[in-house]
Design a protein around this motif. Sequence first.
Motif, PDB file in Angstrom:
ATOM      1  N   CYS A  17       0.555  -1.203   0.063  1.00 24.37           N
ATOM      2  CA  CYS A  17       0.324   0.183  -0.206  1.00 24.37           C
ATOM      3  C   CYS A  17       0.932   1.363   0.186  1.00 24.37           C
ATOM      4  O   CYS A  17       0.792   2.295  -1.119  1.00 24.37           O
ATOM      5  CB  CYS A  17      -1.034  -0.169   1.136  1.00 24.37           C
ATOM      6  N   HIS A  20       1.964   1.889  -3.392  1.00 24.87           N
ATOM      7  CA  HIS A  20       1.521   2.643  -4.342  1.00 24.87           C
ATOM      8  C   HIS A  20       1.205   3.245  -4.183  1.00 24.87           C
ATOM      9  O   HIS A  20       1.036   4.630  -4.951  1.00 24.87           O
ATOM     10  CB  HIS A  20      -0.296   2.120  -4.167  1.00 24.87           C
ATOM     11  N   HIS A  24       1.306   7.018  -6.474  1.00 20.33           N
ATOM     12  CA  HIS A  24       0.110   7.312  -7.314  1.00 20.33           C
ATOM     13  C   HIS A  24      -0.848   8.439  -6.541  1.00 20.33           C
ATOM     14  O   HIS A  24      -1.494   8.865  -7.225  1.00 20.33           O
ATOM     15  CB  HIS A  24      -0.610   5.819  -7.891  1.00 20.33           C
ATOM     16  N   PRO A  27      -5.354   6.715  -2.419  1.00 19.87           N
ATOM     17  CA  PRO A  27      -6.601   6.570  -3.523  1.00 19.87           C
ATOM     18  C   PRO A  27      -7.658   7.573  -2.277  1.00 19.87           C
ATOM     19  O   PRO A  27      -7.560   7.666  -1.287  1.00 19.87           O
ATOM     20  CB  PRO A  27      -6.629   5.666  -3.405  1.00 19.87           C
ATOM     21  N   ASP A  28      -9.261   7.650  -3.069  1.00 15.82           N
ATOM     22  CA  ASP A  28     -10.205   7.978  -2.935  1.00 15.82           C
ATOM     23  C   ASP A  28     -11.281   6.778  -2.156  1.00 15.82           C
ATOM     24  O   ASP A  28     -11.613   7.049  -0.948  1.00 15.82           O
ATOM     25  CB  ASP A  28     -11.236   8.654  -4.100  1.00 15.82           C
ATOM     26  N   ARG A  29     -10.753   5.696  -2.979  1.00 18.39           N
ATOM     27  CA  ARG A  29     -10.945   4.441  -2.345  1.00 18.39           C
ATOM     28  C   ARG A  29     -10.087   3.805  -1.904  1.00 18.39           C
ATOM     29  O   ARG A  29      -9.459   3.492  -2.747  1.00 18.39           O
ATOM     30  CB  ARG A  29     -11.945   4.206  -3.343  1.00 18.39           C
ATOM     31  N   GLU A  31     -10.023  -0.012  -3.530  1.00 18.14           N
ATOM     32  CA  GLU A  31      -9.910  -0.491  -4.294  1.00 18.14           C
ATOM     33  C   GLU A  31      -8.733  -0.587  -4.824  1.00 18.14           C
ATOM     34  O   GLU A  31      -8.371  -0.817  -4.937  1.00 18.14           O
ATOM     35  CB  GLU A  31     -11.307  -0.868  -5.253  1.00 18.14           C
ATOM     36  N   PRO A  32      -8.300   0.441  -5.249  1.00 15.37           N
ATOM     37  CA  PRO A  32      -6.902   0.546  -5.739  1.00 15.37           C
ATOM     38  C   PRO A  32      -5.844   0.399  -5.138  1.00 15.37           C
ATOM     39  O   PRO A  32      -5.025  -0.476  -6.312  1.00 15.37           O
ATOM     40  CB  PRO A  32      -6.399   2.546  -6.251  1.00 15.37           C
ATOM     41  N   LEU A  33      -5.417  -0.130  -3.727  1.00 12.49           N
ATOM     42  CA  LEU A  33      -4.959  -0.578  -2.642  1.00 12.49           C
ATOM     43  C   LEU A  33      -5.320  -1.621  -2.982  1.00 12.49           C
ATOM     44  O   LEU A  33      -3.817  -2.541  -3.018  1.00 12.49           O
ATOM     45  CB  LEU A  33      -4.839   0.393  -1.755  1.00 12.49           C
ATOM     46  N   THR A  35      -5.982  -3.388  -5.234  1.00 11.97           N
ATOM     47  CA  THR A  35      -5.762  -4.345  -6.356  1.00 11.97           C
ATOM     48  C   THR A  35      -4.390  -4.365  -6.660  1.00 11.97           C
ATOM     49  O   THR A  35      -3.729  -5.149  -6.910  1.00 11.97           O
ATOM     50  CB  THR A  35      -5.639  -3.195  -8.101  1.00 11.97           C
ATOM     51  N   ALA A  36      -3.131  -2.745  -5.662  1.00 13.04           N
ATOM     52  CA  ALA A  36      -2.258  -2.950  -5.387  1.00 13.04           C
ATOM     53  C   ALA A  36      -1.713  -4.107  -5.031  1.00 13.04           C
ATOM     54  O   ALA A  36      -0.454  -4.605  -5.105  1.00 13.04           O
ATOM     55  CB  ALA A  36      -1.643  -2.012  -5.068  1.00 13.04           C
TER      56      ALA A  36
END
Length: 198
Positions: A17, A20, A24, A27-29, A31-33, A35-36
């Motif tokens: 995390c 990531h 990048h 993130p606001d959500r 989900e990107p974390l 996925t990472a």
Amino acid sequence: MGRRPEPHIKERLLDACADHVLAHGLPDRLEPLATATGTSARMLIYHFGTRDALLRAVHGRARQRQLDTFGDLLRVRPDEPYTATLYRAWTSITGPDGQPYLRMFGQLRESAEQKLWPNFRRTATTDWLGPLEDGLRSIGRPDLATLVLAVIRGLLMDLDATGDTTRTDQAFHDFLGAVEHLSSDGNEATRAVSDLPM
């Protein structure tokens, strides 16, 4: 009986995390974390409790990496005048290695509420005073730590606002010349700063 948290998995997720977010941004959500890290948002919450707890842990991990990396850069080296050490640290902090940290903690510093890290602005200042005092003691001027830190922070704000690397690099180079005149190693240090690459 529920599953027990597994610390080694939590540590691996935290590192991923942090990687990531440094690359990048925050993130606001979740989900990107997720996925990472190759897991799900539900599993992140399982390991960290809440979204905010996860983000606080991510900030803490990234901050520790920054302190380790740049704290080492500020360490006194027997074969190098400390003003040269400071200039090398400046070029790393403002270069590709330092930019992710500047972006991440710049956002946190500018947050009006600072929910994720109360008193971060104070911590972000006082964290660096000790290493700078230790380094500046090598030229007989640990008392200059606050001044050096204030100049670094001010020039970082200037660089963030203008993107003018040449001008801010020159300003820090010139400032180090003034530090040398205030130090007890004047003659040797003056030669050192005049040899710094620009």
